[in-house]
Design an enzyme around this catalytic site. Structure first.
Site: not given
Ligand code: HXC
Length: 259
Positions: A113, A133, A110, A66
């Site tokens: 999911e 998360e 998400g 998400a």
């Molecule tokens: C918003 C996101 C994002 C996310 C990545 N980005 N994941 N933006 N929401 N979930 C953005 C980053 O901020 C970045 O933007 C760009 O995408 C590229 O990501 P990087 O981190 O630079 O890439 P990389 O180093 O290759 O790492 C990839 C990654 C990492 C390991 C996937 O991005 C990451 O850990 N993302 C978050 C994953 C996460 O925590 N997901 C769960 C979210 S909570 P910029 O502008 O800096 O280039 C969730 C709750 C669910 O899903 C609840 C119900 C649906």
């Protein structure tokens, strides 16, 4: 309808393909994207010509979760009053035609999911799944704590949900989360082949099969088997059952009319 955060097209006039398209954010699933995804899926589901739907992302990310930026400032009042997740994400559960997730790259939070809400997952060899998360001070909120243990068992689900680690495609296949792994450059070809296969069958039988398998997640064995039995009986009222069996007996291909 034109979409901003997804791309939509059909293949062979019978497969609806939805490509998540926020590449700069690794297809982070914003509320607006989920509204579009729900609308596109509902439209394909209502289209009699469409027999199967595919959801896919980019090579690097199916979806990295998400949208954290969108969620960061939400308060309890925001998410509760707006029925966050329930309002837009649950649409997929009402889709009656098969939905295949074609996953390459990250399927996190998400994103994982969403893939699990599809009927099955075909993974590219670079796919990585996880529920990170916990690192954000929250828990999975789109069914991850419920669907993951049903797929991979309690121990691995707890491991993934509590540590936030990712698992690769091999581990995901061993654990039963994905139905098969294919080379990255063959992901769409293999997924389309599976979808075409599904489309070649009676759409009524396909929808009934999906409904019946899904029932196994909602009921005990006796009720589930009885549900299956009643649907199985009902299929003998279709022309497609007559056609399918007559085709087999007469050693010819079946020509299902979805009636
Ligand atoms: C918003 C996101 C994002 C996310 C990545 N980005 N994941 N933006 N929401 N979930 C953005 C980053 O901020 C970045 O933007 C760009 O995408 C590229 O990501 P990087 O981190 O630079 O890439 P990389 O180093 O290759 O790492 C990839 C990654 C990492 C390991 C996937 O991005 C990451 O850990 N993302 C978050 C994953 C996460 O925590 N997901 C769960 C979210 S909570 P910029 O502008 O800096 O280039 C969730 C709750 C669910 O899903 C609840 C119900 C649906």
């Amino acid at each position: 309808m034109t979409y901003e955060f997804i791309q939509v097209h059909t293949e062979a006039d019978k497969i609806g393909v939805i490509t998540l398209n926020r590449p700069k954010q690794l297809n982070a699933l914003s509320p607006d994207l989920m509204v579009e995804l729900g609308a596109a899926m509902t439209a394909f589901d209502a289209d009699a010509a469409i027999g199967c739907i595919i959801i896919t992302g980019s090579e690097k990310a199916f979806a990295a979760g998400a949208d954290i930026g969108a969620m960061a400032t939400f308060t309890f009042a925001d998410v509760y009053k707006n029925d966050y997740i329930t309002k837009h994400w649950e649409t997929i559960r009402s889709i009656r035609k098969p939905v295949i997730a074609a996953v390459s790259g990250f399927a996190l939070g998400g994103g994982c999911e969403l893939a699990m809400m599809c009927d099955f997952i075909i993974a590219a060899d670079n796919a990585r799944f996880g529920q990170p998360e916990i690192k954000l001070g929250i828990i999975p909120g789109a069914g991850g704590t419920q669907r993951l243990p049903r797929s991979v068992g309690k121990s691995k689900a707890m491991d993934l949900v509590l540590t936030g680690r990712m698992m690769n495609a091999d581990e995901a296949e061993r654990a039963g989360l994905v139905s098969r792994i294919v080379p990255l450059d063959k992901l769409m070809e293999e997924t389309l082949a599976a979808a075409l296969m599904i489309c070649s069958y009676s759409q009524i039988a396909v929808m009934a099969a999906k409904e019946s398998v899904n029932r196994s997640f909602e009921s005990g064995l006796s009720d589930g088997v009885m549900f299956e039995r009643r649907i199985f009986h009902a299929l003998f009222a279709t022309q497609d059952q007559k056609e399918g069996m007559d085709a087999f007996v007469n050693k010819r291909p079946a020509d299902f009319k979805h009636q």
